[in-house]
Write a protein that holds these residues in place. Structure first.
Motif, PDB file in Angstrom:
ATOM      1  N   PHE A  69       0.845  -1.200   0.000  1.00  0.00           N
ATOM      2  CA  PHE A  69       0.000   0.000   0.000  1.00  0.00           C
ATOM      3  C   PHE A  69       0.879   1.248   0.000  1.00  0.00           C
ATOM      4  O   PHE A  69       1.841   1.347   0.772  1.00  0.00           O
ATOM      5  N   ASP A  73      -5.747   1.360   3.018  1.00  0.00           N
ATOM      6  CA  ASP A  73      -5.699  -0.106   3.081  1.00  0.00           C
ATOM      7  C   ASP A  73      -6.821  -0.656   2.217  1.00  0.00           C
ATOM      8  O   ASP A  73      -7.420   0.084   1.421  1.00  0.00           O
ATOM      9  N   VAL A  84      -2.753   0.808  -3.937  1.00  0.00           N
ATOM     10  CA  VAL A  84      -1.799  -0.301  -3.941  1.00  0.00           C
ATOM     11  C   VAL A  84      -0.858  -0.065  -5.108  1.00  0.00           C
ATOM     12  O   VAL A  84      -1.316   0.188  -6.226  1.00  0.00           O
ATOM     13  N   ASN A  93      -4.604  -0.961  -8.078  1.00  0.00           N
ATOM     14  CA  ASN A  93      -5.947  -1.063  -7.487  1.00  0.00           C
ATOM     15  C   ASN A  93      -6.880  -1.945  -8.314  1.00  0.00           C
ATOM     16  O   ASN A  93      -7.598  -2.792  -7.760  1.00  0.00           O
ATOM     17  N   PRO A 122      -0.901  -7.498   0.818  1.00  0.00           N
ATOM     18  CA  PRO A 122      -1.787  -6.427   0.353  1.00  0.00           C
ATOM     19  C   PRO A 122      -3.143  -6.937  -0.143  1.00  0.00           C
ATOM     20  O   PRO A 122      -4.090  -6.170  -0.245  1.00  0.00           O
ATOM     21  N   ARG A 131       2.596  -0.856   4.498  1.00  0.00           N
ATOM     22  CA  ARG A 131       2.340   0.439   3.845  1.00  0.00           C
ATOM     23  C   ARG A 131       3.684   1.152   3.760  1.00  0.00           C
ATOM     24  O   ARG A 131       4.338   1.363   4.777  1.00  0.00           O
TER      25      ARG A 131
END
Ligand code: SF4
Length: 163
Positions: A69, A73, A84, A93, A122, A131
């Motif tokens: 990330f 989240d 992401v 994403n 993830p 992250r």
């Protein structure tokens, strides 16, 4: 008419399980994260694992570039924010959402009401995720979608320690 899990005779309860925890080499680096604790718990509970790898279901290759990330989240990615990205910066994403939806579809087809997923991924992380360069509280994209759909979602970190 389509035969669904609900139409079939009762058997052992099916549960979605991250494929890498079962020993399948599905991780971004082509390795597995086989967990004897997971295998022992499934046997002890009399559950039938349904292996899923959301990132493979998204059509991503194995091995593949590592992803984490950049912000938010899984819950925020589903809500339309959060990001992401691969290590080289590609936004992921859309494939991660695709893999999450495919995983939820498998849960519905197989009658799974529970999932046991790999922490910190993830896609699959349940309580913790990467992250940027830190490990923080949060869920992966698939875990978040399954939770939103009402499944009980555990990670290997929730299992009782072996005797
Ligand atoms: S997406 Fe989930 S199942 Fe697939 S390798 Fe990563 S942690 Fe394992």
């Amino acid at each position: 008419m389509v035969d669904t899990a609900a139409d079939r005779s009762p058997g052992r309860e099916p549960i979605l399980v991250s494929a890498c925890l079962l020993g399948l080499p599905t991780r971004y680096d082509g390795a597995s994260k086989r967990s004897q604790t997971v295998l022992d718990w499934l046997a002890h509970e009399g559950l039938t694992p349904v292996p899923v790898c959301p990132e493979q279901l998204a059509g991503l290759p194995t091995p593949r570039e590592q992803t984490r990330f950049a912000s938010g989240d899984g819950h925020t990615v589903i809500a339309g924010s959060g990001e992401v990205r691969t290590i080289s910066g590609r936004i992921m994403n859309d494939p991660f959402l695709h893999g999450a939806r495919a995983t939820l579809q498998i849960a519905r087809l197989t009658g799974c009401r529970r999932a046991l997923l790999k922490e910190r991924s993830p896609s699959c992380g349940v309580h913790r995720i990467h992250r940027e360069n830190a490990i923080v509280d949060g869920s992966g994209v698939t875990a978040a979608l399954l939770i939103a759909a009402g499944l009980a979602v555990l990670s290997e970190a929730d299992l009782p320690a072996p005797d």
